[in-house]
Design an enzyme around this catalytic site. Structure first.
Site, PDB file in Angstrom:
ATOM      1  N   ARG A 177       0.794  -1.382  -0.021  1.00  0.00           N
ATOM      2  CA  ARG A 177      -0.234  -0.416   0.005  1.00  0.00           C
ATOM      3  C   ARG A 177       1.170   1.012  -0.367  1.00  0.00           C
ATOM      4  O   ARG A 177       0.576   2.131   0.705  1.00  0.00           O
ATOM      5  CB  ARG A 177      -1.302   0.093   0.832  1.00  0.00           C
ATOM      6  N   SER A 227     -11.751  -1.577   2.457  1.00  0.00           N
ATOM      7  CA  SER A 227     -11.241  -2.012   3.706  1.00  0.00           C
ATOM      8  C   SER A 227     -10.625  -0.743   4.592  1.00  0.00           C
ATOM      9  O   SER A 227      -8.810   0.410   3.824  1.00  0.00           O
ATOM     10  CB  SER A 227      -8.998  -3.023   3.458  1.00  0.00           C
ATOM     11  N   GLU A 297      -6.202   3.199   5.714  1.00  0.00           N
ATOM     12  CA  GLU A 297      -6.146   2.059   4.595  1.00  0.00           C
ATOM     13  C   GLU A 297      -6.275   3.512   3.938  1.00  0.00           C
ATOM     14  O   GLU A 297      -6.316   4.554   2.630  1.00  0.00           O
ATOM     15  CB  GLU A 297      -6.407   0.841   4.332  1.00  0.00           C
TER      16      GLU A 297
END
Length: 306
Positions: A177, A227, A297
């Site tokens: 990420r 998420s 996230e």
């Protein structure tokens, strides 16, 4: 007071009028369905407009933010000062042999479909990610054991000096990420992906299987940003949240999904503050119970409401 409205005419010189929106309610442009107004929202239709827009913003000291489909974004209730550039109309996709080139606003699902139509395998993992190419490269998006780093060849970016350059896969520094684009605040204009020829039937089977998994396990019936937290090393965020007794827990109109504890959802007319307060509560509970830090996230931008 909107101090940037005076620049509206400057952008309308090279934008369609309907693509220059003053005091745009960001809740209408992000999947979470929350967020205050942006001073000016611009919807470019090609890369040249993007480049010219950023040049004008830099020359006039106008703060600017780039967004794609708004699928991984939380805008605070006070909105965004300056210009928001929404890339979802910059979306050309071309295929040459085993290489797909896609512009920043192209949806991952559309790129996945284009790969399928050309008997190319490797992009199936992205079929259900509701984001754009720009955002996917920015955060090295992934799902079901696949990620952008596995298939990308290069990306065309605008650096902090406003210069366009092409970065190789290694230069993109893609990690979990993260990417050099995120670290240095570059802007992705397009990306090239190297895939492999495969059997259409097998590719279609994988896409259908992943689509079924996503629909059965994720709370797609509620607004969310996917998420909410990154996966902590050695753990799964959803299981930690569930084990902390937080499944279904709510603050205001925001709640932890009953279907998948890794998702914070807008259950009933939530505000951004509701969501942020719930995120903070989850982080505190998991830290206290398991001594594990959860990091969002979802990308959080804008200002709190005064």
């Amino acid at each position: 007071m909107n101090q940037y409205k005076k620049f509206e005419g400057l952008f309308k010189e090279f934008y369609k009028s309907e693509n220059v929106i003053v005091d745009a309610e960001m809740k209408n442009y992000v999947h979470f369905r929350v967020g205050g107004p942006a001073d000016i929202l611009l919807i470019p239709e090609n890369k040249d407009q993007v480049v010219k827009t950023i040049e004008i913003c830099k020359n006039n000291n106008i703060p600017y933010f780039v967004v794609g489909n708004g699928s991984n974004l939380l805008v605070r209730d006070g909105g965004i000062k300056g210009v928001v550039i929404k890339f979802n109309e910059v979306k050309n996709i071309t295929v040459q042999g085993e290489v797909i080139e896609a512009e920043c606003g192209a949806m991952l699902k559309d790129v996945s479909n284009e790969a399928l139509n050309n008997s190319l395998t490797g992009f199936e993992f992205a079929c259900g990610i509701p984001g754009t190419i720009g955002g996917a490269v920015f955060m090295n998006a992934g799902a079901y054991d696949g990620e952008i780093a596995h298939v990308i060849e290069s990306a065309e970016v605008i650096d902090n000096n406003g210069e366009i350059k092409v970065l190789s896969k290694d230069e993109l520094e893609l990690g979990y990420r993260s990417s050099v684009v995120m670290k240095k605040n570059y802007i992705v204009l397009s990306a090239r992906f190297k895939l492999k020829h495969g059997e259409v039937r097998k590719i279609k089977e994988i896409v259908e299987d992943l689509t079924n998994k996503r629909e059965s396990k994720q709370p797609l019936e509620y607004p969310s940003a996917g998420s909410t937290f990154k996966r902590p090393v050695g753990y799964y965020a959803g299981k930690l949240i569930q084990d902390a007794g937080l499944k279904g827990y709510g603050i205001g109109g925001a709640a932890v999904s009953e279907k998948h504890s890794g998702f914070v959802i807008n259950k009933s007319n939530a505000t951004a503050k509701d969501i942020l307060d719930l995120i903070a509560h989850i982080q505190n509970e998991v830290r206290e119970k398991f001594d594990v830090e959860l990091h969002p996230e979802v990308r959080i931008i804008g200002e709190d409401k005064k």
